[in-house]
Motif scaffolding. Structure first.
Motif, mmCIF file in Angstrom:
data_model
loop_
_atom_site.group_PDB
_atom_site.id
_atom_site.type_symbol
_atom_site.label_atom_id
_atom_site.label_comp_id
_atom_site.label_asym_id
_atom_site.label_seq_id
_atom_site.Cartn_x
_atom_site.Cartn_y
_atom_site.Cartn_z
ATOM 1 N N GLY A 25 6.093 -0.192 -0.923
ATOM 2 C CA GLY A 25 7.538 -0.250 -1.110
ATOM 3 C C GLY A 25 8.180 -1.535 -0.652
ATOM 4 N N MET A 26 7.592 -2.238 0.316
ATOM 5 C CA MET A 26 8.202 -3.467 0.824
ATOM 6 C C MET A 26 7.618 -4.677 0.108
ATOM 7 S SD MET A 26 10.387 -4.982 2.723
ATOM 8 C CE MET A 26 10.947 -3.643 3.784
ATOM 9 N N LYS A 27 8.513 -5.507 -0.447
ATOM 10 C CA LYS A 27 8.083 -6.701 -1.167
ATOM 11 C C LYS A 27 8.508 -7.993 -0.484
ATOM 12 C CE LYS A 27 8.288 -4.382 -5.677
ATOM 13 N NZ LYS A 27 8.895 -4.404 -7.033
ATOM 14 N N ASP A 28 9.478 -7.912 0.411
ATOM 15 C CA ASP A 28 10.023 -9.148 1.001
ATOM 16 C C ASP A 28 10.284 -8.998 2.492
ATOM 17 O OD1 ASP A 28 12.130 -7.387 0.755
ATOM 18 O OD2 ASP A 28 13.586 -8.878 0.092
ATOM 19 N N GLY A 29 9.329 -8.415 3.202
ATOM 20 C CA GLY A 29 9.437 -8.249 4.646
ATOM 21 C C GLY A 29 8.343 -9.029 5.343
ATOM 22 N N PRO A 30 8.599 -10.274 5.745
ATOM 23 C CA PRO A 30 7.531 -11.144 6.227
ATOM 24 C C PRO A 30 7.001 -10.772 7.613
ATOM 25 C CG PRO A 30 9.641 -12.251 6.451
ATOM 26 C CD PRO A 30 9.908 -10.980 5.699
ATOM 27 N N PHE A 31 5.709 -10.949 7.767
ATOM 28 C CA PHE A 31 5.029 -10.895 9.065
ATOM 29 C C PHE A 31 5.284 -9.593 9.829
ATOM 30 C CE2 PHE A 31 6.073 -15.504 8.363
ATOM 31 C CZ PHE A 31 4.800 -15.885 7.970
ATOM 32 N N ALA A 32 5.299 -8.498 9.111
ATOM 33 C CA ALA A 32 5.432 -7.198 9.785
ATOM 34 C C ALA A 32 4.171 -6.900 10.581
ATOM 35 C CB ALA A 32 5.680 -6.101 8.761
ATOM 36 N N ARG A 33 4.317 -6.071 11.609
ATOM 37 C CA ARG A 33 3.189 -5.584 12.396
ATOM 38 C C ARG A 33 3.056 -4.086 12.122
ATOM 39 N NH1 ARG A 33 2.567 -10.279 12.396
ATOM 40 N NH2 ARG A 33 2.528 -11.676 14.193
ATOM 41 N N ILE A 34 1.929 -3.688 11.552
ATOM 42 C CA ILE A 34 1.715 -2.288 11.176
ATOM 43 C C ILE A 34 0.447 -1.817 11.887
ATOM 44 C CG2 ILE A 34 1.417 -0.680 9.265
ATOM 45 C CD1 ILE A 34 2.746 -2.797 7.453
ATOM 46 N N ILE A 35 0.659 -1.051 12.958
ATOM 47 C CA ILE A 35 -0.446 -0.685 13.842
ATOM 48 C C ILE A 35 -0.558 0.836 13.904
ATOM 49 C CG2 ILE A 35 -1.507 -1.089 16.089
ATOM 50 C CD1 ILE A 35 -0.590 -3.677 14.682
ATOM 51 N N GLY A 36 -1.671 1.369 13.399
ATOM 52 C CA GLY A 36 -1.945 2.784 13.595
ATOM 53 C C GLY A 36 -1.340 3.714 12.567
#
Length: 547
Positions: free
Chosen positions: A495-506
């Motif tokens: 769903g996200m196309k323009d969210g830079p450098f996210a941290r997705i843990i777990g």
């Protein structure tokens, strides 16, 4: 060692799933190669104190003519009770009785050390019922600029396929029947011509992201203990250095509002002054981005209320037909503005357009909240233009366009231990919002026919894109599939196309998952339970308080 290849649009990230691994690498990396913000300062008194059980002068609303369960409007009696409470020095509690209270006017809370208290949010507690929406009230003076903005720019909801072409409502994202404010203080900027000249306290020339020391000059009347606002500007147009710094050079296209309003601070934090030593000023909370001379940063006065509480109440609205997005008539329960070290707790909200709206608040805890009902909401509890707000133990049973949402200018806020039971979306709503945390969130969903689900929302207008800045974090996302026994391959969450450098843990749950999140997300512990650190907020807070 089991190696999995994770699919991310336009890029590949290799995640390592090590059986028995205690901590994600992002917590133990030395040297630091993937920045992780410290979210532990969110909440009441920076997370260092529990919400208090306030004692003080009790004003009983029943002493002013309020009679619960009599079927008559109680607005006049409540307004009289608020007036009496405002006359009390020191802590005051406006006590509401058990039973059904009818309110058809706005209750403004305009002083510090004020608690609006019911007897509980359950069946035998205090219910405030709102028979008609805010659109039938006199236009609030404080929303005059918003109304002018909506008409000047012809803001309309246009859905040709549904024969809808209607003007935006002033209550789509503002206003509430319980409304904290400082009279005469502008809450949100819409038009440059109304931008006030703030009470200047210091010019700030430098500071590093994640650190607590800034270099200041021209200091005027600033002292230790002050709660002030740090403002950073883009005065250099479309190619302003602060835009590049804010998005860390990511492959995203910032919208025009990043440069069309040079008087509007593009980054702001409410900060506590801890120490002043010559030109060095120490603030309690870390900077979200570095400060450079071209940002013309400054410290200014921030007028606010302290120690305001709303607790132990159920708010109920009639289940009216929904017309369209952005044209909500104003069945909004609580509008928090200009409060610091305050709280909302033990509140249930039924059939609202928006349950709790926040704007220009800091270090507030909102906990033990339930939203429900048949009515499709715009927001449940949303955070826009706020800093260090903690939303804890929110249960969402109703459908909403944006069930959880970090909105324009939101920074360092946390949704913790929240659960969404209907059509979940984790929304980040554009407008220079950055470094917010979804922490230990549970969602219930059913994949579509392609075995995928659009979980990551990027709402908001194009002129405020991208959807968020760097280092937005998702920690221990528990995904419960309603038909898990029929799932034979990994479910794609996207769903996200323009969210830079996210941290997705777990990301984990009762099925296997793939994650598609653009651009350049850091993903770790996919399909791995987060038993050792179920909450990043709790982990960071405990670590900080041990120092």
């Amino acid at each position: 060692m089991k190696r999995q290849t994770l699919f991310i649009c336009y890029s590949l990230f290799i995640g390592i799933n090590v059986i028995g691994q205690e901590l994600p690498k992002i917590l133990t990396q030395k040297p630091v190669t993937n920045y992780l913000p410290d979210f532990s300062y969110a909440g009441y008194h920076f997370g260092e104190s529990q919400i208090p059980e306030v004692s003080g002068k009790i004003i009983n609303a029943t002493d002013f003519g309020l009679k619960a369960n009599d079927g008559l409007d109680d607005s006049k009696a409540l307004l009289k009770a608020v007036k009496a409470a405002n006359a009390v020095e020191g802590n005051v509690i406006l006590q509401l009785p058990a039973g059904k209270i009818i309110l058809s006017d706005i209750l403004y809370i305009e002083r510090s050390n004020f608690v609006l208290r019911g007897t509980g949010s359950g069946e035998n507690g205090t219910e405030i019922y709102f028979p008609r929406p805010m659109m039938y009230l006199k236009d609030p003076e404080s929303l005059a600029e918003l109304r002018e903005y909506l008409t000047t720019f012809d803001k309309r909801q246009r859905e040709p396929e549904n024969n809808i072409d209607l003007p935006f409502s002033q209550y789509a994202w503002s206003g509430g029947f319980i409304w904290t404010q400082i009279p005469g203080e502008r809450v949100k900027s819409y038009l440059d011509k109304y931008e006030p000249t703030p009470s200047f306290l210091a010019k700030v020339s430098s500071g590093n992201m994640g650190e607590h020391t800034i270099i200041a000059s021209e200091v005027k009347g600033l002292k230790v203990g002050d709660i002030v606002e740090l403002q950073l500007f883009n005065k250099d147009g479309e190619n302003g250095e602060i835009i590049t710094d804010l998005y860390k050079g990511a492959k995203v296209k910032p919208g025009s509002h990043h440069w069309k309003f040079p008087k509007l601070p593009i980054v702001r934090q409410q900060v506590e002054i801890v120490k002043i030593s010559g030109s060095k000023i120490t603030i309690k909370t870390p900077l979200t981005i570095a400060i450079k001379p071209s940002y013309q940063a400054q410290l200014v006065e921030w007028k606010h209320l302290n120690e305001v509480g709303i607790e132990h109440i159920r708010f109920t609205f009639p289940d009216i037909p929904r017309v369209a997005h952005h044209v909500e008539p104003g069945n909004n329960a609580i509008f928090l503005t200009r409060v610091f070290n305050s709280w909302v707790k033990d509140v249930t909200i039924t059939n609202a357009d928006s349950g709790i709206l926040g704007e220009e608040i800091s270090n507030v805890t909102i906990q033990d909240i339930v939203t429900d009902g048949n009515h499709m909401a715009h927001y449940t509890v949303t955070l826009g233009g706020v800093h260090n707000v903690l939303v804890k133990n929110l249960k969402i049973y109703n459908k909403a366009v944006h069930p959880l949402s970090f909105n324009t200018f939101a920074t360092k806020n946390v949704y913790q231990n929240c659960e969404i039971f209907a059509d979940p979306v984790l929304d980040q709503h554009s407008g220079a919002n950055h470094q917010n945390l979804f922490d230990n969130i549970t969602v219930h969903l059913m994949p579509d026919n392609n075995n995928s689900y659009a979980l990551f929302g990027g709402g908001g207008a194009d002129y405020w894109k991208p959807s968020h800045g760097p280092f937005s974090t998702f920690w221990n996302l528990n995904v419960q599939i309603t038909n898990a026994e029929k799932i034979t391959k990994p479910v794609l969450l996207y769903g996200m196309k323009d969210g830079p450098f996210a941290r997705i843990i777990g990301v984990n749950g009762n099925a296997k998952f793939e994650v598609k999140y653009d651009p350049d997300a850091y993903i770790e512990f996919l399909n791995t339970p987060m038993d050792k650190v179920p909450s990043l907020y709790d982990y960071q807070l405990k670590k900080r308080l041990k120092k």
